[in-house]
Write a protein that holds these residues in place. Structure first.
Motif, PDB file in Angstrom:
ATOM      1  N   GLU A  24       0.820  -1.208   0.000  1.00 34.11           N
ATOM      2  CA  GLU A  24       0.000   0.000   0.000  1.00 34.11           C
ATOM      3  C   GLU A  24       0.856   1.260   0.000  1.00 34.11           C
ATOM      4  OE1 GLU A  24      -3.338   0.146   2.511  1.00 34.11           O
ATOM      5  OE2 GLU A  24      -4.082  -1.778   1.800  1.00 34.11           O
ATOM      6  N   GLN A  25       2.159   1.077  -0.119  1.00 38.88           N
ATOM      7  CA  GLN A  25       3.028   2.254  -0.103  1.00 38.88           C
ATOM      8  C   GLN A  25       3.386   2.651  -1.531  1.00 38.88           C
ATOM      9  OE1 GLN A  25       6.255   1.306   2.895  1.00 38.88           O
ATOM     10  NE2 GLN A  25       5.377  -0.693   2.528  1.00 38.88           N
ATOM     11  N   GLU A  26       3.488   3.929  -1.747  1.00 41.94           N
ATOM     12  CA  GLU A  26       3.957   4.413  -3.039  1.00 41.94           C
ATOM     13  C   GLU A  26       5.272   5.130  -2.765  1.00 41.94           C
ATOM     14  OE1 GLU A  26       0.531   5.537  -5.632  1.00 41.94           O
ATOM     15  OE2 GLU A  26       1.903   7.156  -6.156  1.00 41.94           O
ATOM     16  N   ILE A  27       6.304   4.761  -3.513  1.00 39.68           N
ATOM     17  CA  ILE A  27       7.650   5.253  -3.203  1.00 39.68           C
ATOM     18  C   ILE A  27       8.275   5.877  -4.447  1.00 39.68           C
ATOM     19  CG2 ILE A  27       9.940   4.571  -2.352  1.00 39.68           C
ATOM     20  CD1 ILE A  27       8.560   2.128  -1.062  1.00 39.68           C
ATOM     21  N   GLY A  28       8.912   7.023  -4.259  1.00 40.70           N
ATOM     22  CA  GLY A  28       9.642   7.659  -5.350  1.00 40.70           C
ATOM     23  C   GLY A  28      11.126   7.393  -5.143  1.00 40.70           C
TER      24      GLY A  28
END
Ligand code: FES
Lengths: 121, 203
Positions: A24-28
């Motif tokens: 559920e994490q969005e990472i750049g």
């Protein structure tokens, strides 16, 4: 915490970015001057895509001895990324919001093994 | 600019009374979540697609299984609860899914002339920072400015269009107004003539 394969390092050029989803994490993930940095892509302001905006060196001001301004300049030693929604500016090296360094994006560790890049999450 | 807190303070007391449910303002986080969902839509691979798949298929892992095609609708009530339980039981860590790749600026091979121009620009900026305003004497400034104007406009005319300032150039609005004003004055043009030309030429 597990290491998750993201990409081949050779396919990740300097200045490139990848936005990944991990559960559920969005990472750049940024590559800047040969180093990797990874932060949560959810802006601390209103949840915008924090890692997807402009990258820009920090703006500083030359001051003369009498403290009058001799103009603004870009401090190439620093690098910021700017949330495209309303302009929260984050320090690429720490994830801190530069106007209020108490605010910090969640940072993820990046591990490079040979030509492979992993995110630890 | 007044902050939302200040605005709330300034609002009359009556306005802060609990409003009827239908007109209640959603919280900041609700608005952000709504906007994010609107931007994303339900596209394959998105969290929304995963959640809707988990609701539709009782056995689907919330974070793993994403339908490539539209799943056939399953009865909602039966689907919702078992999916959540199975998500909890999901084995192993979630997989990395690449959402977007954003390329940095393309590296352009620099010509020797460009290198010299970069070096000169750097030297001028450094001199300015040291308060040396007269590093370039007026005739040299005029020659340089004239050549830059001609080269830039010739490139524009030939279709090689690019922004005149790099995103990183720290030039203030005042700098630009001073230089533009001086350039217009040098060729005896009025601001309205510039405006007229821009509207005629569609620039
Ligand atoms: S959501 Fe990022 S600046 Fe507002």
């Amino acid at each position: 915490m597990a290491e998750q394969f993201v990409s081949k390092a050779s396919e990740f050029k300097d200045g490139d970015r990848q936005i990944i989803r991990l559960g559920e994490q969005e990472i750049g993930i940024f590559k800047h001057e040969g180093k990797f940095y990874a932060y949560s892509n959810f802006c601390l302001h209103q949840g915008g895509p924090a890692c997807e905006g402009l990258t820009i060196a920090g703006v500083k001001e030359h001051l003369r001895e009498d403290k009058t301004s001799a103009g603004l300049y870009f401090d190439e030693a620093s690098m910021h990324f700017v949330c495209p929604w309303h302009g929260y500016e984050y320090d690429m090296f720490t994830g801190e919001q530069v106007a209020d360094r108490k605010l910090k994006l969640k940072k993820y560790e990046i591990v490079q093994k040979g030509d492979e890049v992993y995110v630890v999450a | 600019m007044s902050s939302p807190k200040a605005a709330a303070k300034a609002a009359p007391k009556a306005a802060r009374k609990p409003a009827p449910a239908i007109s209640a303002e959603p919280s900041k986080s609700e608005k952000a979540a709504f906007l994010k969902a609107m931007m994303e839509g339900i596209k394959p691979g998105s969290l929304a697609a995963q959640k809707s798949a988990a609701k539709k298929e009782p056995g689907a892992r919330l974070l793993g299984k994403v339908p490539k095609t539209k799943a056939s609708p399953a009865p909602k009530a039966a689907a919702a609860k078992p999916a959540r339980t199975s998500a909890k039981k999901a084995e192993g860590a979630p997989k990395v899914e690449i959402l977007r790749k954003i390329s940095g600026a393309a590296g352009v091979a620099r010509t020797p002339e460009s290198e010299r121009a970069f070096a000169l620009a750097k030297e001028l900026e450094a001199a300015l920072a040291d308060g040396k305003l007269d590093l370039i004497q007026p005739p040299a400034m005029q020659a340089l400015m004239g050549a830059l104007c001609k080269v830039y406009s010739a490139n524009e005319d030939s279709g090689n269009r690019y922004p005149i300032l790099a995103g990183r150039a720290a030039v203030t609005g005042t700098d630009v107004m001073i230089v533009c004003g001086a350039l217009l004055k040098a060729v005896d043009l009025q601001v309205f003539e510039l405006g007229m030309w821009q509207s005629w030429a569609g620039r």
